[in-house]
Design an enzyme around this catalytic site. Structure first.
Site, short mmCIF file in Angstrom:
data_model
loop_
_atom_site.label_atom_id
_atom_site.label_comp_id
_atom_site.label_asym_id
_atom_site.label_seq_id
_atom_site.Cartn_x
_atom_site.Cartn_y
_atom_site.Cartn_z
N GLU A 1 10.73 -4.51 4.42
CA GLU A 1 10.79 -5.93 4.05
C GLU A 1 10.44 -6.12 2.58
OE1 GLU A 1 9.33 -4.70 6.75
OE2 GLU A 1 9.37 -6.12 8.43
N LYS B 1 0.84 -1.20 0.00
CA LYS B 1 0.00 0.00 0.00
C LYS B 1 0.87 1.25 0.00
CE LYS B 1 -3.50 2.21 2.90
NZ LYS B 1 -4.36 2.08 4.08
N LYS C 1 8.12 -0.41 11.98
CA LYS C 1 8.66 -0.01 10.69
C LYS C 1 9.86 0.94 10.83
CE LYS C 1 4.57 -0.89 7.90
NZ LYS C 1 3.68 -0.47 6.84
N HIS D 1 -4.97 -33.66 18.10
CA HIS D 1 -3.87 -34.52 18.57
C HIS D 1 -2.74 -33.69 19.13
CE1 HIS D 1 -5.59 -38.20 16.83
NE2 HIS D 1 -6.19 -37.32 16.05
N GLU E 1 -4.59 -6.90 15.39
CA GLU E 1 -4.09 -5.58 14.98
C GLU E 1 -5.22 -4.56 15.07
OE1 GLU E 1 -0.72 -5.62 12.03
OE2 GLU E 1 -2.22 -4.54 10.87
N GLY F 1 -4.75 -2.17 5.36
CA GLY F 1 -4.01 -3.33 4.87
C GLY F 1 -4.70 -4.65 5.18
N ARG F 2 -5.12 -4.83 6.42
CA ARG F 2 -5.71 -6.11 6.80
C ARG F 2 -7.13 -6.27 6.29
NH1 ARG F 2 -4.61 -2.73 10.68
NH2 ARG F 2 -6.16 -1.98 12.18
C1 G6Q Z 1 -2.35 -3.83 8.09
C2 G6Q Z 1 -1.13 -3.20 8.52
C3 G6Q Z 1 0.14 -3.86 8.03
C4 G6Q Z 1 0.47 -3.58 6.58
C5 G6Q Z 1 1.90 -4.03 6.30
C6 G6Q Z 1 2.31 -3.81 4.88
O1 G6Q Z 1 -3.46 -3.44 8.34
O2 G6Q Z 1 -1.15 -1.85 8.23
O3 G6Q Z 1 0.12 -5.25 8.23
O4 G6Q Z 1 -0.42 -4.22 5.73
O5 G6Q Z 1 2.76 -3.37 7.18
O6 G6Q Z 1 2.22 -2.46 4.52
P1 G6Q Z 1 2.33 -2.01 3.03
O7 G6Q Z 1 1.22 -2.64 2.26
O8 G6Q Z 1 2.25 -0.51 3.03
O9 G6Q Z 1 3.66 -2.51 2.52
#
Ligand code: G6Q
Length: 515
Positions: free
Chosen positions: A185, A179, A477, A357, A326, A240-241
């Site tokens: 990463e 996003k 981050k 199990h 989150e 994001g989520r």
């Molecule tokens: C989700 C969070 C987080 C995010 C990641 C990736 O709700 O904000 O998990 O999705 O940190 O972020 P980017 O999509 O910006 O790389």
């Protein structure tokens, strides 16, 4: 409660968007349910639901509307953000995704050397990975099996190395899902992917045929070298989520095709419609949310387990972990005041029957209360002999045993020695929700995800927390950046951390090969 109210197994149930919920095996009477519904009313839940659907800026700390529901709105809907109806632009991106997905699926999207793309690697993390990986796994049955899908998220180079080791770069497409397009990463992995590709293909022009981006940040996408014609956009009002049904779902659309992806969205929409219109006492996300609050805030339960009786849903617990923890892992309310009650629970789980199990022992006989959601389907996707009957029998049997246990008398009647009786007694009274669908399908998966999205929103509304920010993630981050430079810089750095962090850094530096 079942003895006093024999009808509860047929009555404390609900159905919506193809999902059947049996919540009768909870520690609630009808009076309890009435009181929990009063709690929802006193939190003005119905008004909160309307505010979300209307596009109010309910994500107050980021001053944004929360409109994942717009991503699955029908073409003719109107949802206004800053004076603009956002539905047409959502459908423009869906069309763009469909055109691209079809090209990959019919092998007309060629790599730089002219070979068709056969491998699709999604590079993203958190909300830009957990949804794609979970949904791809869940709907693998519906996917084009001639395409290979991989998901790289961890900054550990092993993730990338193991994901591509058997892939031909000339046949590999990278989808960089971010996003912000600023996540360390993801950008590190994307750069490694670009180098891997260029080592094999030798020409920078190859990037345009092998990289696409899913992002809200066109400028950074361009800077990375991805043609913005190959960028699929979304907007800051998609968290994001909550983004698997946005452009972030491109890998899924390539796997299952645009028509099935449309079914996936239709499933979300069916649950949205239910959530928006059903009375609170028949509203499945509301009921699940209230039952969760009951254990979390009145019984001190610290967690709940999600136990899918379906191997395809293996990643669902991990996905829900992010969605729930989150969103509602917050300790201040909307006004910034510290809360004096428990908020979001810990979510965990594994598919049944494997979990049986392993850790069900603790759920049956341990000292902790772990409410469980057991999820299953009436029809199998891979019918084979007695497998599905046995799988489903286990689901039903676990819910029954957790609820009713086994008394000392029952154990005694089995002729067990006196000293063994306590060990073999099951207290019961362990709550479960059973969620059943006919058959795992794109639509049903969409409905199931939306059920949990809205459940989390219901709980956040009652706890009065902002379920849509994630300052804890933002902290992560920035934290590592300084230490990364202290690990890497050639001259001995002056460290100003605590003595433990300083010692760890020294130890790592001592083991680093000289540069
Ligand atoms: C989700 C969070 C987080 C995010 C990641 C990736 O709700 O904000 O998990 O999705 O940190 O972020 P980017 O999509 O910006 O790389």
């Amino acid at each position: 409660m079942f003895a006093e109210d024999p009808g509860r197994g047929d009555q404390l149930v609900g159905e919506a968007a193809g999902l059947y919920l049996d919540y009768s095996k909870n520690r609630v009477t009808r009076e309890t349910l009435g009181l929990l519904l009063e709690l929802a009313e006193s939190a003005a839940l119905a008004e909160r639901i309307n505010a979300m659907f209307r596009g109010d800026r309910i994500n107050t700390t980021e001053n944004r509307p929360v409109l994942h529901i717009a991503l699955r709105a029908p073409r003719d809907a109107s949802i206004i953000v800053d004076g603009e109806n956002v539905v047409p632009k959502i459908h423009r991106v869906l069309n763009q995704m469909a055109a691209f997905a079809n090209q990959v699926r019919n092998r007309s999207w060629k790599g730089y050397t002219g070979k068709p793309i056969r491998n699709v690697v999604n590079i993203g993390i958190g909300g830009s990975s957990l949804g794609p990986v979970m949904a791809y796994d869940a709907l693998r049955h519906y996917s084009d099996r001639a395409l290979t899908h991989r998901f790289v998220s961890n900054v550990d180079a092993t993730d990338f190395a193991e994901s591509v080791r058997d892939l031909d770069p000339a046949e590999t497409l990278f989808i960089v899902a971010s996003k912000s397009f600023a996540t360390l990463e993801t950008l590190t992995n994307a750069k490694t992917a670009r180098a891997w590709l260029l080592t094999a293909l030798g020409d920078r022009d190859a990037v345009a045929r092998h990289f696409v981006a899913l992002s809200t940040n066109a400028e950074e996408v361009r800077r990375f070298g991805i043609d913005t014609d190959n960028m699929f956009g979304f907007w800051d009002w998609v968290g994001g989520r909550y983004s698997i049904d946005s452009a972030i779902g491109l890998s899924l659309m390539i796997a299952i095709g645009p028509e099935q992806f449309a079914q996936f969205l239709a499933g979300f929409r069916a649950m949205d419609d239910h959530f928006r219109s059903a009375p609170l006492d028949h509203n499945l996300p509301v009921l699940l949310g209230l039952l969760g609050i009951w254990y979390n805030d009145f019984f001190g339960a610290e967690s709940y387990a999600v136990l899918p009786y379906d191997t395809y849903l293996a990643r669902l617990p991990a996905y829900l972990q992010q969605l729930d923890m989150e969103s509602n892992g917050k300790r201040v309310d909307l006004d910034g005041s510290q809360v004096d009650y428990q908020t979001g629970p810990i979510v965990w789980g594994e598919p049944g029957t494997d979990g049986q199990h392993a850790f069900y022992q603790l759920i049956h006989q341990g000292t902790k209360l772990v409410p469980c959601d057991l999820i299953g389907f009436l029809e199998p996707l891979n019918p084979s002999g007695r497998h599905h009957d046995l799988l489903t029998a286990n689901l039903f049997a676990q819910a029954e045993a957790l609820a009713f246990g086994k008394t000392t008398d029952e154990v005694g009647a089995e002729g067990v020695t006196e000293s063994q009786i306590p060990h073999r007694t099951f207290p019961g009274n362990r709550p479960t929700n059973v969620i059943l669908g006919t058959r795992l399908s794109p639509a049903l998966l969409g409905a199931l995800i939306a059920l949990y999205e809205h459940k989390v929103f219901v709980q956040g509304s009652i706890w009065r927390v902002n379920s849509f920010d994630q300052w804890g993630v933002e902290l992560g981050k920035v934290l590592a950046r300084q230490i990364a430079s202290e690990l890497e810089e050639p001259a001995e750095p002056t460290l100003a951390h605590d003595s433990s962090t300083n010692a760890l850094i020294h130890r790592y530096r001592a083991a680093r090969p000289p540069s």
